[in-house]
Design a protein around this motif. Sequence first.
Motif, mmCIF file in Angstrom:
data_model
loop_
_atom_site.group_PDB
_atom_site.id
_atom_site.type_symbol
_atom_site.label_atom_id
_atom_site.label_comp_id
_atom_site.label_asym_id
_atom_site.label_seq_id
_atom_site.Cartn_x
_atom_site.Cartn_y
_atom_site.Cartn_z
ATOM 1 N N ARG A 71 -1.582 -3.502 -6.755
ATOM 2 C CA ARG A 71 -2.777 -2.714 -6.409
ATOM 3 C C ARG A 71 -3.779 -3.639 -5.758
ATOM 4 N NH1 ARG A 71 -7.664 -1.489 -9.025
ATOM 5 N NH2 ARG A 71 -7.080 -2.706 -10.852
ATOM 6 N N THR A 72 -4.355 -3.192 -4.650
ATOM 7 C CA THR A 72 -5.393 -3.964 -3.972
ATOM 8 C C THR A 72 -6.670 -3.903 -4.791
ATOM 9 O OG1 THR A 72 -4.411 -3.452 -1.820
ATOM 10 C CG2 THR A 72 -6.691 -4.240 -1.817
ATOM 11 N N THR A 76 0.827 -1.204 0.000
ATOM 12 C CA THR A 76 0.000 0.000 0.000
ATOM 13 C C THR A 76 0.863 1.257 0.000
ATOM 14 O OG1 THR A 76 -1.727 -1.189 1.199
ATOM 15 C CG2 THR A 76 -1.834 1.213 1.241
#
Length: 143
Positions: free
Chosen positions: A90-91, A63
Amino acid sequence: MTESPVSRLSTEDAWALLRTHEFGRLAFHLADEVHITPINYAVDAQDRIVVRTAEGSKLLGLTMNADVAFEVDEVDEHEARSVVVRGRARTLEGHEADETEELPLRPWVDTVKLNVVAITVDELTGRSFSLTRPWMHMRPEHA
């Protein structure tokens, strides 16, 4: 002239190696340090490397800094192959995360991993190494 024991894998062969394995190593930044961890993964239909992770230092690192590297190796008696990916993590949330449910992501341990992370590949390199294993020829003969 002798043939080099190291050769470059084609892009297709590198992707094939990624698709046929499920365990690799993820390198990521966490504050001022670089960490590397073994991880299970799958390749999705968009040619992203997808992982599941629990809350913790790995997710925090991804993050804070999306730049990552990912590596997979395969070794047998005569050849070693290695693929290294550089990309951005990327989440995924909502529908995007739900789309990964059909991927063969099998956790190593029975823990809840609710966070889905996709690595978009910016650079993919693969190498093949013909192994001569000189140490095998250095072993003393047993009577």
